[in-house]
Design a protein around this motif. Structure first.
Motif: not given
Length: 115
Positions: A43-54
């Motif tokens: 499968k293709e790489r998929e996004w799981v989670a993000t944390i922004y600088s703030g």
């Protein structure tokens, strides 16, 4: 050149938990968007989670409610706490850092969930 090193993967039974870690080679959390991605076999790489600088976080629907992304600025570490793991969570998990035109990836850590 920012270096990212993941750790914490392994083999666990369905329903179990794992905490992945991502160590950054320098202090980048104040201006980089940090995230976790995963790639399952075939499968293709998929996004799981993000944390922004703030500190704001976002999660993929497939993991929402089961995972928590966090960071320790003093240690230059980012984490992914994963609970209620399912066989479909099996993948190589990658740490990602983005700032302007620069994107950095770790080498990945294998997570295998047995049914």
């Amino acid at each position: 050149q920012v270096q990212l090193v993941e750790s914490g993967g392994g083999l666990v039974q369905a329903g179990g938990s794992l905490r992945l870690s991502c160590a950054a080679s320098e202090s980048i959390f104040s201006n980089h968007i940090m995230g976790w991605f995963r790639q399952a076999p075939g499968k293709e790489r998929e996004w799981v989670a993000t944390i922004y600088s703030g500190g704001m976080t976002n999660y993929a629907n497939s993991v929402k409610g089961r995972v928590t992304i966090s960071r320790d600025t003093a240690k230059n570490h980012m984490y992914l706490q994963m609970n209620s793991l399912k066989p479909e969570d099996t993948a190589v998990y990658y740490c990602n850092a983005r700032y302007l035109q620069n994107t950095y990836w770790g080498q990945g850590t294998q997570v295998t969930i047995s049914s």
